[in-house]
Design a protein around this motif. Structure first.
Motif, PDB file in Angstrom:
ATOM      1  N   ASP A 184      -6.237  -1.203  -4.183  1.00 33.70           N
ATOM      2  CA  ASP A 184      -5.152  -1.790  -3.472  1.00 33.70           C
ATOM      3  C   ASP A 184      -5.855  -3.124  -2.790  1.00 33.70           C
ATOM      4  OD1 ASP A 184      -3.515  -2.703  -1.408  1.00 33.70           O
ATOM      5  OD2 ASP A 184      -3.585  -0.654  -0.413  1.00 33.70           O
TER       6      ASP A 184
ATOM      7  N   SER B 214       0.735  -1.020   0.073  1.00 29.47           N
ATOM      8  CA  SER B 214      -0.100  -0.121  -0.231  1.00 29.47           C
ATOM      9  C   SER B 214       0.739   1.286  -0.342  1.00 29.47           C
ATOM     10  CB  SER B 214      -1.060  -0.114   1.232  1.00 29.47           C
ATOM     11  OG  SER B 214      -1.888  -1.182   1.271  1.00 29.47           O
TER      12      SER B 214
ATOM     13  N   GLN C 177      -8.683  -0.065  -0.561  1.00 27.08           N
ATOM     14  CA  GLN C 177      -8.768  -0.999   0.030  1.00 27.08           C
ATOM     15  C   GLN C 177     -10.282  -1.944   0.887  1.00 27.08           C
ATOM     16  OE1 GLN C 177      -5.564  -3.643   1.967  1.00 27.08           O
ATOM     17  NE2 GLN C 177      -6.694  -5.183   2.961  1.00 27.08           N
TER      18      GLN C 177
END
Ligand SMILES: Nc1ncnc2c1ncn2[C@@H]1O[C@H](COP(=O)(O)OP(=O)(O)O)[C@@H](O)[C@H]1O
Ligand SMILES: [Mg+2]
Length: 256
Positions: free
Chosen positions: A162, A41, A85
């Motif tokens: 992500d 990330s 995410q």
């Protein structure tokens, strides 16, 4: 091409990225693969310009991002979208409002234009008719697809994903992977961070393996699978065990 050259960053005495050099080819799906905490990330945050590296250079299509004017940085930001995410949708806004929020130059659009644009984006992610729903009314897979529609709102050249399939069931995973493929056919460059090998292999053209803030291997799947690096060998062991001869599967992928 997007290139990171010798990027290092330390936060609160933690070395997050250590001399990271990698390149992302335009029009391809690049996979950043590695265990939790590896720095995946963090690489996306560097590419997006959210974090400034302590050392190193970022080159975007031949231009040094660190030497860009504020105006040039602003233009660059419009070229790179991200699907976080956790999706980062606004819970108090409908699906349409979530997308509208990210439509560029809203004031310049005529009355019905935003509506059509939202319809077009929702149709692209197979969510037509969900305009008035709130995020809490959507399944995990639908939320992910709204997040993708939102990232597409300003027509970015590059999309950073992500962990796009983490926590999704196989059917929703498949629909997200299909979208990534569809984007590639439209000429979009995707950078996909994941720790799920099967998903990485399904859509990946190029692979970058990272561990403890360092790049350990990069290249084609075949090159990665032949790697002599002990970490890479261990990481792929499970995959190789489950796919008795991974090269058969790779040649299938190549001939697809
Ligand atoms: N804001 C921060 N401050 C200090 N350390 C951080 C910060 N964000 C992430 N880290 C640390 O950096 C390392 C890499 O994090 P991250 O890039 O999120 O890993 P990954 O996405 O591969 O799981 C981890 O050890 C994490 O704890
Ligand atoms: Mg992460």
């Amino acid at each position: 091409m997007i290139e990171l050259k010798n990027i290092s960053i330390t936060l609160n005495d933690n070395v997050i990225l250590d001399d990271v050099t990698l390149s992302i080819e335009m029009g391809m799906n690049t996979i950043i693969l590695g265990p939790s905490g590896a720095g995946k990330s963090s690489i996306l945050k560097i590419i997006l310009g959210l974090w400034k590296p302590d050392n190193g250079e970022i080159i975007f299509e031949g231009k040094n991002v660190c030497k860009m004017t504020d105006d040039e940085i602003l233009q660059l930001r419009k070229k790179v979208g991200i699907v976080f995410q956790g999706n980062a949708l606004f819970d108090s806004l409908t699906v349409a409002e979530n997308i509208l929020y990210f439509l560029p130059d809203k004031k310049k659009l005529s009355e019905n234009e935003p509506k059509y644009k939202i319809e077009e984006l929702l149709s692209f992610v197979n969510l037509s008719g969900t305009e008035n729903l709130y995020p809490e009314e959507l399944s995990g897979g639908m939320k992910k697809r709204v997040a993708i529609a939102r990232a597409l709102a300003f027509n970015p050249q590059v999309i950073l994903f992500d962990e796009p399939t983490t926590g999704l069931d196989p059917i929703n995973t498949e629909s997200v992977l299909e979208l990534i493929e569809k984007l590639k056919q439209n000429g979009t460059t995707s950078v996909i961070v994941t720790h799920i090998l099967d998903d990485a292999i399904e859509v990946g053209d190029n692979f970058i393996v990272i561990n403890e803030g360092k790049i350990v291997e990069a290249g084609s799947l075949e090159k990665i699978l032949r790697s002599k690096n002990p970490f890479v060998k261990e990481f792929f062991k499970r995959f190789i065990e489950e796919n008795h001869n991974p090269f058969i599967r790779i040649s299938k992928e190549v001939n697809k």
